[in-house]
Design an enzyme around this catalytic site. Structure first.
Site, PDB file in Angstrom:
ATOM      1  N   GLN A  77    -110.947   8.542 -67.442  1.00 25.69           N
ATOM      2  CA  GLN A  77    -110.682   7.456 -68.383  1.00 25.69           C
ATOM      3  C   GLN A  77    -109.188   7.336 -68.635  1.00 25.69           C
ATOM      4  OE1 GLN A  77    -112.964   8.076 -72.020  1.00 25.69           O
ATOM      5  NE2 GLN A  77    -114.226   6.332 -71.498  1.00 25.69           N
ATOM      6  N   TRP A  78    -108.551   8.465 -68.819  1.00 27.54           N
ATOM      7  CA  TRP A  78    -107.124   8.527 -69.126  1.00 27.54           C
ATOM      8  C   TRP A  78    -106.295   7.953 -67.975  1.00 27.54           C
ATOM      9  CZ3 TRP A  78    -106.012  12.978 -72.801  1.00 27.54           C
ATOM     10  CH2 TRP A  78    -104.730  12.874 -73.362  1.00 27.54           C
ATOM     11  N   GLU A 100    -101.808  16.538 -61.135  1.00 32.54           N
ATOM     12  CA  GLU A 100    -103.039  17.228 -61.508  1.00 32.54           C
ATOM     13  C   GLU A 100    -103.302  18.416 -60.589  1.00 32.54           C
ATOM     14  OE1 GLU A 100    -107.740  15.979 -61.451  1.00 32.54           O
ATOM     15  OE2 GLU A 100    -106.299  14.533 -62.253  1.00 32.54           O
ATOM     16  N   SER A 102    -105.401  20.816 -58.203  1.00 39.54           N
ATOM     17  CA  SER A 102    -106.328  20.386 -57.155  1.00 39.54           C
ATOM     18  C   SER A 102    -107.125  21.567 -56.613  1.00 39.54           C
ATOM     19  CB  SER A 102    -105.561  19.732 -56.002  1.00 39.54           C
ATOM     20  OG  SER A 102    -106.429  19.478 -54.917  1.00 39.54           O
ATOM     21  N   ARG A 104    -108.379  21.531 -53.848  1.00 39.80           N
ATOM     22  CA  ARG A 104    -108.100  21.672 -52.414  1.00 39.80           C
ATOM     23  C   ARG A 104    -107.267  22.913 -52.173  1.00 39.80           C
ATOM     24  NH1 ARG A 104    -105.162  17.173 -49.499  1.00 39.80           N
ATOM     25  NH2 ARG A 104    -105.830  18.450 -47.739  1.00 39.80           N
ATOM     26  N   ARG A 172    -115.895  22.583 -53.133  1.00 41.42           N
ATOM     27  CA  ARG A 172    -115.926  21.995 -54.476  1.00 41.42           C
ATOM     28  C   ARG A 172    -117.008  20.925 -54.623  1.00 41.42           C
ATOM     29  NH1 ARG A 172    -110.407  18.214 -54.343  1.00 41.42           N
ATOM     30  NH2 ARG A 172    -110.802  17.321 -52.280  1.00 41.42           N
ATOM     31  N   ARG A 200    -107.551   4.351 -77.643  1.00 39.85           N
ATOM     32  CA  ARG A 200    -108.480   5.486 -77.680  1.00 39.85           C
ATOM     33  C   ARG A 200    -108.655   6.114 -79.065  1.00 39.85           C
ATOM     34  NH1 ARG A 200    -111.883   4.290 -73.942  1.00 39.85           N
ATOM     35  NH2 ARG A 200    -110.808   3.695 -72.017  1.00 39.85           N
TER      36      ARG A 200
END
Length: 236
Positions: A77-78, A100, A102, A104, A172, A200
């Site tokens: 959402q952000w 962000e 990850s 991976r 994942r 918000r």
């Protein structure tokens, strides 16, 4: 305070910031080759005027950086505010960054948001989105237990896949996603932060992201009291 706890395991941390209410004033006054050295009542009146009349570029000379740890459903959402910030009506703000963690690359123990039995909400009566009243404790207890079992099964399959030699970026896929916590840095101008807050902090926003918006406000308002006071929509 630079860290604010949110939900069961989440948080918002103020990492860094640049500028002050005085920075907003001086950005506006540079057109006349003027500068203030200390915030005065006259300067606060100028901030009020800028916010009221929609002269928002001076507020984009102030930047804030946060570290956020939140469930994926909140993060996605952000993220819309980063994508839309350069095109949103009345903002024109492209001064945002998002980095962000990850899966991976990392295989740290996954963490999940698990609502307590008294935190499950019913569907709304007159809307296709949002939520209604809190469900009864009996139903809530059952839902919490079912979610825990579902997460445990997913984590077990994820760990088995890693042990079998599967790469992290595919392993994942076994993890339940929307409640899984993710960590990111969000850097944005003061105007963009207030645009996020105006959206918000509304009563009809999803409760979980409302809680994060309240944390952002608590961490930010002491730094820019005059500007945030004027940029936020007045609520009862």
């Amino acid at each position: 305070m630079t860290l604010y706890q949110v939900l069961d395991k989440g948080y918002v941390r103020l990492v860094n910031h640049m500028g002050s209410d005085l920075s907003v004033v001086n950005a506006a006054r540079v057109s006349y080759a003027k500068e203030s050295n200390e915030l005065s009542d006259k300067d606060i009146r100028l901030i009020k005027f800028l916010a009221r009349e929609g002269h928002t570029s001076p507020f984009r000379h102030v930047m804030l950086q946060y570290e956020i740890y939140a469930p994926l459903m909140v993060a996605r959402q952000w993220w819309k505010y980063v994508i839309g910030s350069a095109h949103a009506e009345g903002t024109g703000d492209s001064l945002e960054a998002w980095n962000e963690s990850s899966r991976r690359y990392i295989t740290e123990e996954p963490t999940f948001y698990i609502p307590n039995s008294d935190e499950w909400r019913s569907k709304p009566e007159n809307s296709k989105q949002g939520s209604g009243e809190v469900l009864g404790n009996e139903v809530g207890t059952q839902l919490t237990q079912e979610l825990i079992e579902y997460i445990e099964l997913g984590v077990q399959k994820y760990e088995s896949a890693i042990e079998a030699g599967l790469c992290a970026e595919q392993a994942r896929l076994f993890l339940p996603s929307y409640g899984m916590y993710v960590r990111w840095y969000w850097t944005a101008s003061l105007q963009s932060v207030c645009h996020f807050l105006n959206q918000r902090l509304e009563h009809d926003a999803q409760k979980e992201i409302q809680d994060y918006a309240k944390a952002i406000l608590e961490l930010s308002k002491p730094l820019y009291p005059a500007s945030i006071q004027e940029l936020l929509v007045k609520r009862d």
